[in-house]
Each structure stands twice: as structure tokens, then as C-alpha cells.
Design a protein around this motif. Structure first.
Motif, PDB file in Angstrom:
ATOM      1  N   VAL A   1       1.168  -6.916  -3.806  1.00  0.00           N
ATOM      2  CA  VAL A   1       1.713  -5.992  -2.798  1.00  0.00           C
ATOM      3  C   VAL A   1       0.925  -4.685  -2.843  1.00  0.00           C
ATOM      4  O   VAL A   1       0.504  -4.160  -1.805  1.00  0.00           O
ATOM      5  CB  VAL A   1       3.218  -5.739  -3.025  1.00  0.00           C
ATOM      6  N   CYS A   2       0.688  -4.174  -4.038  1.00  0.00           N
ATOM      7  CA  CYS A   2      -0.050  -2.917  -4.199  1.00  0.00           C
ATOM      8  C   CYS A   2      -1.464  -3.026  -3.626  1.00  0.00           C
ATOM      9  O   CYS A   2      -1.972  -2.068  -3.036  1.00  0.00           O
ATOM     10  CB  CYS A   2      -0.142  -2.527  -5.674  1.00  0.00           C
ATOM     11  N   ALA A   3      -2.091  -4.177  -3.798  1.00  0.00           N
ATOM     12  CA  ALA A   3      -3.480  -4.347  -3.365  1.00  0.00           C
ATOM     13  C   ALA A   3      -3.646  -4.158  -1.865  1.00  0.00           C
ATOM     14  O   ALA A   3      -4.721  -3.762  -1.409  1.00  0.00           O
ATOM     15  CB  ALA A   3      -3.986  -5.722  -3.784  1.00  0.00           C
ATOM     16  N   ARG A   4      -2.616  -4.392  -1.090  1.00  0.00           N
ATOM     17  CA  ARG A   4      -2.730  -4.224   0.364  1.00  0.00           C
ATOM     18  C   ARG A   4      -2.098  -2.909   0.851  1.00  0.00           C
ATOM     19  O   ARG A   4      -1.955  -2.696   2.050  1.00  0.00           O
ATOM     20  CB  ARG A   4      -2.117  -5.417   1.087  1.00  0.00           C
ATOM     21  N   CYS A   5      -1.761  -2.047  -0.068  1.00  0.00           N
ATOM     22  CA  CYS A   5      -1.081  -0.801   0.277  1.00  0.00           C
ATOM     23  C   CYS A   5      -2.081   0.308   0.602  1.00  0.00           C
ATOM     24  O   CYS A   5      -3.021   0.550  -0.161  1.00  0.00           O
ATOM     25  CB  CYS A   5      -0.190  -0.365  -0.890  1.00  0.00           C
ATOM     26  N   PRO A   6      -1.886   1.031   1.712  1.00  0.00           N
ATOM     27  CA  PRO A   6      -2.823   2.099   2.082  1.00  0.00           C
ATOM     28  C   PRO A   6      -2.737   3.337   1.187  1.00  0.00           C
ATOM     29  O   PRO A   6      -3.638   4.172   1.224  1.00  0.00           O
ATOM     30  CB  PRO A   6      -2.418   2.443   3.516  1.00  0.00           C
TER      31      PRO A   6
END
Length: 126
Positions: free
Chosen positions: A63-68
Motif C-alpha cells: 500500500v505504501c509503495a503506491r502512496c504519493p
């Protein structure tokens, strides 16, 4: 700056981002992807088995990896410091490693200041 595939290593060497106009008018966490996900993914329940914890942490990191705002989140957790949960793609244990590496780099940098033999402690007469 070339980053490795190790987020702990990257966080130890990447300087904090400067705040932008967006950050000043709207808090970074307003754009966080995790606000739409279940908080239980990012924080461990008591007595969680190791295999379940590792799987949950990996899911949270995805989830964090796709967070702006992953970098802002990570820096928040390192500056606070947040003792629990996955923040900015790092677990609490990984953040402790990052903080340790940053402190070590700061000590080395302070010791290499020209004209200061032995670093800040000796310069202060310690």
C-alpha cells in the motif's frame, strides 16, 4: 541520487523533502493512500504470530509503495519517532535501523569538520 532496492538503506541516505505549497495548505496525510485502507493492516494486534505479522507488514508496504506521500510519511515517523506500525513503507524495526545509520553518519560528518580534532566532544573540552 541513485536509490537501491533497500528502503532502509534509501531512507538512511535520502534527505528529508522540503515542504511545498501543498504541504503548507493541506497536511500530507490528507493524500495518504492508507486513509482508505484498514488501520489494522498497518498496526499489529497483540500476540500476532510471526508469519501473520510478516504477511501483514508486506501487505502494508505494498500500500505504501503506491502512496504519493510515502516519503513525507516516512520522515514524519522518523522525526516523531513513531514506535509502532508501518509508516512510509518501513516497520518500526526498520525505522530504528534508519535512525541508527543517520546518527552514525552525523557523527562521522561532525568528526570530519576541518579544524575540529576528535569531533564535537573534544571541541567542547569533553
Amino acid at each position: 541520487m541513485l536509490l537501491s532496492h533497500d528502503p532502509v538503506q534509501d531512507a538512511a541516505v535520502v534527505p528529508p523533502r522540503r515542504l511545498t505549497a501543498r504541504d503548507e495548505s493541506d497536511p500530507w496525510h490528507a493524500e495518504a493512500v492508507c486513509r482508505r485502507d484498514e488501520a489494522g493492516l498497518f498496526f499489529a494486534p497483540s500476540k500476532e504470530p510471526t508469519a501473520a505479522r510478516l504477511a501483514r507488514e508486506e501487505a502494508a508496504k505494498r500500500v505504501c509503495a503506491r502512496c504519493p506521500v510515502m516519503i513525507e510519511c516516512r520522515e514524519h515517523a522518523l522525526v516523531q519517532p513513531e514506535p509502532y506500525g508501518v509508516w512510509g513503507g518501513l516497520t518500526a524495526a526498520e525505522r530504528r535501523v534508519v535512525l541508527s545509520r543517520r546518527r552514525r553518519r552525523a557523527r562521522v560528518a561532525a568528526q570530519s569538520v576541518p579544524g575540529v580534532v576528535g569531533g564535537p566532544a573534544q571541541a567542547l573540552g569533553a
